[in-house]
Scaffold this motif. Structure first.
Motif, PDB file in Angstrom:
ATOM      1  N   HIS A  62      -7.170   1.869  -6.882  1.00  0.00           N
ATOM      2  CA  HIS A  62      -7.557   2.724  -5.759  1.00  0.00           C
ATOM      3  C   HIS A  62      -8.460   1.950  -4.813  1.00  0.00           C
ATOM      4  O   HIS A  62      -9.645   1.789  -5.061  1.00  0.00           O
ATOM      5  CB  HIS A  62      -8.285   3.960  -6.270  1.00  0.00           C
ATOM      6  CG  HIS A  62      -8.675   4.899  -5.167  1.00  0.00           C
ATOM      7  ND1 HIS A  62      -7.759   5.507  -4.341  1.00  0.00           N
ATOM      8  CD2 HIS A  62      -9.893   5.335  -4.744  1.00  0.00           C
ATOM      9  CE1 HIS A  62      -8.377   6.273  -3.473  1.00  0.00           C
ATOM     10  NE2 HIS A  62      -9.674   6.182  -3.690  1.00  0.00           N
ATOM     11  N   GLY A  63      -7.862   1.429  -3.702  1.00  0.00           N
ATOM     12  CA  GLY A  63      -8.623   0.695  -2.699  1.00  0.00           C
ATOM     13  C   GLY A  63      -9.247  -0.559  -3.274  1.00  0.00           C
ATOM     14  O   GLY A  63      -9.003  -0.972  -4.412  1.00  0.00           O
TER      15      GLY A  63
ATOM     16  N   ASP B 118      -3.351   3.166  -1.767  1.00  0.00           N
ATOM     17  CA  ASP B 118      -3.732   2.309  -2.887  1.00  0.00           C
ATOM     18  C   ASP B 118      -2.844   1.070  -2.906  1.00  0.00           C
ATOM     19  O   ASP B 118      -1.700   1.106  -2.457  1.00  0.00           O
ATOM     20  CB  ASP B 118      -3.572   3.067  -4.209  1.00  0.00           C
ATOM     21  CG  ASP B 118      -4.490   4.277  -4.288  1.00  0.00           C
ATOM     22  OD1 ASP B 118      -5.383   4.381  -3.430  1.00  0.00           O
ATOM     23  OD2 ASP B 118      -4.312   5.105  -5.191  1.00  0.00           O
TER      24      ASP B 118
ATOM     25  N   GLU C  29      -1.258   7.929  -2.763  1.00  0.00           N
ATOM     26  CA  GLU C  29      -1.444   8.264  -4.178  1.00  0.00           C
ATOM     27  C   GLU C  29      -0.285   9.095  -4.708  1.00  0.00           C
ATOM     28  O   GLU C  29       0.182   8.892  -5.828  1.00  0.00           O
ATOM     29  CB  GLU C  29      -2.761   9.034  -4.350  1.00  0.00           C
ATOM     30  CG  GLU C  29      -3.066   9.414  -5.787  1.00  0.00           C
ATOM     31  CD  GLU C  29      -4.345  10.208  -5.911  1.00  0.00           C
ATOM     32  OE1 GLU C  29      -4.601  10.750  -7.001  1.00  0.00           O
ATOM     33  OE2 GLU C  29      -5.081  10.289  -4.914  1.00  0.00           O
TER      34      GLU C  29
ATOM     35  N   PRO D 147      -5.074   8.353 -13.747  1.00  0.00           N
ATOM     36  CA  PRO D 147      -6.382   8.629 -13.140  1.00  0.00           C
ATOM     37  C   PRO D 147      -7.004   9.878 -13.749  1.00  0.00           C
ATOM     38  O   PRO D 147      -6.308  10.800 -14.163  1.00  0.00           O
ATOM     39  CB  PRO D 147      -6.057   8.830 -11.652  1.00  0.00           C
ATOM     40  CG  PRO D 147      -4.620   9.194 -11.624  1.00  0.00           C
ATOM     41  CD  PRO D 147      -3.975   8.492 -12.761  1.00  0.00           C
TER      42      PRO D 147
ATOM     43  N   GLY E  45     -10.073   4.416 -11.135  1.00  0.00           N
ATOM     44  CA  GLY E  45      -9.041   4.260 -10.119  1.00  0.00           C
ATOM     45  C   GLY E  45      -7.851   3.454 -10.573  1.00  0.00           C
ATOM     46  O   GLY E  45      -6.859   3.344  -9.851  1.00  0.00           O
ATOM     47  N   GLU E  46      -7.898   2.885 -11.772  1.00  0.00           N
ATOM     48  CA  GLU E  46      -6.788   2.073 -12.267  1.00  0.00           C
ATOM     49  C   GLU E  46      -5.658   2.985 -12.760  1.00  0.00           C
ATOM     50  O   GLU E  46      -5.887   3.993 -13.412  1.00  0.00           O
ATOM     51  CB  GLU E  46      -7.265   1.185 -13.406  1.00  0.00           C
ATOM     52  CG  GLU E  46      -6.173   0.311 -13.996  1.00  0.00           C
ATOM     53  CD  GLU E  46      -6.641  -0.478 -15.207  1.00  0.00           C
ATOM     54  OE1 GLU E  46      -6.084  -1.558 -15.433  1.00  0.00           O
ATOM     55  OE2 GLU E  46      -7.548  -0.007 -15.915  1.00  0.00           O
ATOM     56  N   ARG E  47      -4.437   2.572 -12.447  1.00  0.00           N
ATOM     57  CA  ARG E  47      -3.270   3.341 -12.890  1.00  0.00           C
ATOM     58  C   ARG E  47      -2.143   2.362 -13.178  1.00  0.00           C
ATOM     59  O   ARG E  47      -1.867   1.480 -12.371  1.00  0.00           O
ATOM     60  CB  ARG E  47      -2.861   4.327 -11.790  1.00  0.00           C
ATOM     61  CG  ARG E  47      -1.698   5.214 -12.163  1.00  0.00           C
ATOM     62  CD  ARG E  47      -1.509   6.314 -11.135  1.00  0.00           C
ATOM     63  NE  ARG E  47      -0.607   7.333 -11.626  1.00  0.00           N
ATOM     64  CZ  ARG E  47      -0.520   8.565 -11.144  1.00  0.00           C
ATOM     65  NH1 ARG E  47      -1.302   8.918 -10.144  1.00  0.00           N
ATOM     66  NH2 ARG E  47       0.325   9.428 -11.655  1.00  0.00           N
TER      67      ARG E  47
ATOM     68  N   ARG F 283       0.842  -1.198   0.000  1.00  0.00           N
ATOM     69  CA  ARG F 283       0.000   0.000   0.000  1.00  0.00           C
ATOM     70  C   ARG F 283       0.877   1.247   0.000  1.00  0.00           C
ATOM     71  O   ARG F 283       1.832   1.356   0.763  1.00  0.00           O
ATOM     72  CB  ARG F 283      -0.925   0.019   1.217  1.00  0.00           C
ATOM     73  CG  ARG F 283      -2.064  -0.978   1.101  1.00  0.00           C
ATOM     74  CD  ARG F 283      -3.182  -0.654   2.092  1.00  0.00           C
ATOM     75  NE  ARG F 283      -4.299  -1.573   1.922  1.00  0.00           N
ATOM     76  CZ  ARG F 283      -5.288  -1.389   1.072  1.00  0.00           C
ATOM     77  NH1 ARG F 283      -5.288  -0.303   0.302  1.00  0.00           N
ATOM     78  NH2 ARG F 283      -6.263  -2.265   0.971  1.00  0.00           N
TER      79      ARG F 283
ATOM     80  N   SER G 127      -1.497  -0.203 -10.206  1.00  0.00           N
ATOM     81  CA  SER G 127      -2.149   0.041  -8.917  1.00  0.00           C
ATOM     82  C   SER G 127      -3.644   0.209  -9.128  1.00  0.00           C
ATOM     83  O   SER G 127      -4.116   0.496 -10.233  1.00  0.00           O
ATOM     84  CB  SER G 127      -1.578   1.297  -8.247  1.00  0.00           C
ATOM     85  OG  SER G 127      -1.872   2.449  -9.020  1.00  0.00           O
TER      86      SER G 127
END
Length: 563
Positions: A129-130, A140, A23, A51, A110-112, A20, A127
């Motif tokens: 997001h949550g 993340d 961001e 994002p 939220g995908e990166r 984790r 990554s």
């Protein structure tokens, strides 16, 4: 549809370990991966998903274009409404410009990820997001790898995804992927990236320590100056800044608070400090109306002219939509670029400081209300007793006298009954103003109760106290009260250690002197009788101070006489 993160974790669960990260830390990791292409002129395939942001800084937009032009081919997945869609970028495979691929409406914003691949180097960072299973966890989930087989899996997945979504650029994307399949990975480039990753995590740990220390200072102290100095010192050290400065706007009628940090060896002469404060003044005015961060980066291509450039970052302190000040850092590295996680640290600290300032001011107001009489602004009886105890302790240690005056307005009940309580309040306020005007800064005036006031005179013997008391009596006698006219007061004086040996006996002696003044016809000053032995303990040896009550105080010197 699965995200790239989920697809890879399902297929390579034994080789990938999610961690984790904040961001801003992930954004910095993306930059480090991009730096491999930019710093090594690596003609690789670069695929990124960013994002969604309706607004992006000019620096962000320039970065996308720079990566697109440096890479052999660069594809960016963007959401509808993202600021990148307004750029005049190519949407075809002609020329070396970044190619935009519009995300489908069912894909998560939220995908990166960033994927870099060519024949001699491969890297991947992904990554999300949550997640639904651990919604309360901070940060993340992120994975990264330099293994060619995992990067190969990522490219296969992305080819299938682009084809399935029916992008017009699908043929160009597939062609670029086929020509850039990873075969090996350069140890030198891998070490370069992992070294940066390690440094980033180390810096992040240092910043977390700084934030924790500031939070500890805020929890453990309501002394605002101490908290603010800890703040600028910790922020300056955490960011390796040359200077750090903090300005807190003053409350109405008060000066602003300013605290500065100068890096050891960076110099803190008067000219340097004046320049720093001038910058702080300028950015305080600039940010007061904007409520936005201000960032001035250095120049990447340092030259003779860039030596005068001082990279600077400033963030406003906002509490409940009210501007409270500014936190500013300055660097003497003319090539420095402020990173997003560094700006995050400034914003986090700024938020903590605004809360600390608000709590400190609230505590000060409550303390003031608890220790001050609301009508006159003088100390109340409780704070008078504490102050008298402190002053007596100092007088005993320094072997110096201390005098106490008790003052009572004559016939004050008649004023209230005749002119009303509002007129009586006016009398008390005017009397308090007169006391403040006549007394020294070391003296203490307090409303002892009703129309009775007490005055503590440190380092004042009986003769000096007589002069002050007579001056107060005459001022009250001459005081013009609107709608009432003139009033008078009776005053009683007692001196430590001549008339008493403790706080309680000193107050009792002054009270008896006040009683004598009332019996003597009012509007006069009295001291305890010399034979009032009930106020002294048997083994007490008072200082040899001769009491000299007199009604002709004008003949004495106008200054306090210290025995």
């Amino acid at each position: 549809m699965y995200s790239l993160y989920q697809a890879l974790l399902t297929q390579h669960s034994r080789q990938l370990t999610p961690v984790r990260c904040a961001e801003q830390t992930i954004a910095q990791l993306h930059h480090y991966f991009e730096d491999v292409v930019l710093e090594n002129n690596l003609a690789a395939l670069v695929i990124e998903s960013l994002p969604m942001k309706a607004e992006r800084s000019l620096r962000d937009l320039a970065r996308v274009r720079e990566v697109g032009r440096a890479a052999h081919k660069a594809f960016f997945f963007v959401s509808p409404g993202d600021a990148l869609t307004d750029l005049p970028l190519r949407t075809s495979d002609q020329d070396r410009e970044p190619i935009l691929l519009k995300r489908g409406t069912n894909e998560k914003d939220g995908e990166r990820f960033v994927v870099i691949a060519d024949a001699r180097f491969s890297a991947l960072l992904a990554s999300v997001h949550g997640d639904d299973d651990d919604a309360e966890a901070d940060g993340d989930r992120v994975i990264w790898t330099f293994e060619p087989d995992i990067v190969y899996s990522a490219l296969e997945y992305l080819m299938a995804r682009v084809t399935a979504e029916g992008h017009l650029q699908a043929p160009a994307f597939t062609s670029s992927v086929r020509s850039s399949m990873p075969k090996a990975t350069s140890l030198q480039l891998t070490v370069s990236v992992t070294t940066k990753l390690a440094r980033l995590l180390q810096e992040q740990a240092g910043r977390e320590v700084a934030v924790n220390r500031i939070a500890t200072a805020i929890r453990n102290s309501l002394e605002l100056d101490s908290v603010l100095q800890t703040t600028v010192t910790e922020v300056g050290r955490a960011l390796s800044a040359q200077h750090c400065a903090l300005r807190i706007e003053g409350e109405p009628g008060k000066e602003p608070l300013t605290n500065c940090y100068f890096r050891e060896g960076a110099g803190s002469d008067n000219a340097e400090e004046a320049e720093l404060l001038a910058d702080l003044d300028a950015y305080s005015v600039r940010l007061a109306g904007r409520y936005k961060n201000y960032v001035m980066d250095g120049r990447a291509d340092a030259d003779a002219n860039s030596n005068n450039v001082r990279p600077l970052a400033a963030v406003p302190l906002i509490y409940q939509e009210r501007f409270m000040g500014v936190l500013m850092v300055r660097s003497d590295d003319s090539t420095r670029t402020w990173q997003e996680n560094e700006l995050l640290l400034l914003r986090t600290v700024a938020d903590q400081v605004t809360v600390a300032v608000s709590h400190a001011r609230l505590f000060s107001q409550m303390q003031q209300q608890a220790l001050t009489d609301g009508l006159t602004g003088c100390f109340n009886r409780r704070s008078f007793e504490m102050q008298l105890e402190r002053d007596l302790h100092m007088a005993t240690r320094m072997r110096l006298p201390l005098s106490l005056i008790l003052l009572d307005l004559d016939n004050f009940k008649l004023v209230n009954d005749t002119y009303g309580h509002e007129a009586g309040d006016v009398v008390l306020r005017l009397l308090a103003d007169g006391l403040r005007d006549e007394l020294r800064s070391v003296d203490t005036a307090a409303r002892y109760g009703g129309e009775e006031f007490a005055v503590i005179l440190p380092q004042a013997g009986i003769d000096g106290a007589m002069i002050v008391a007579e001056r107060l009596r005459r001022r009250i006698e001459l005081m013009e009260v609107p709608g009432v006219g003139h009033v008078t007061a009776s005053l009683g004086i007692a001196t430590f250690p001549q008339h008493a040996s403790s706080r309680d006996t000193l107050v009792l002696a002054a009270d008896r002197a006040l009683y004598n003044a009332k019996n003597a016809g009012r509007n006069c000053v009295c001291v305890p009788p010399d034979d009032d032995s009930s106020l002294m303990s048997e083994d007490e040896v008072p200082a040899l101070v001769e009491a000299s009550p007199t009604d002709n105080a004008e003949t004495l010197d106008a200054s306090l006489i210290v025995s």
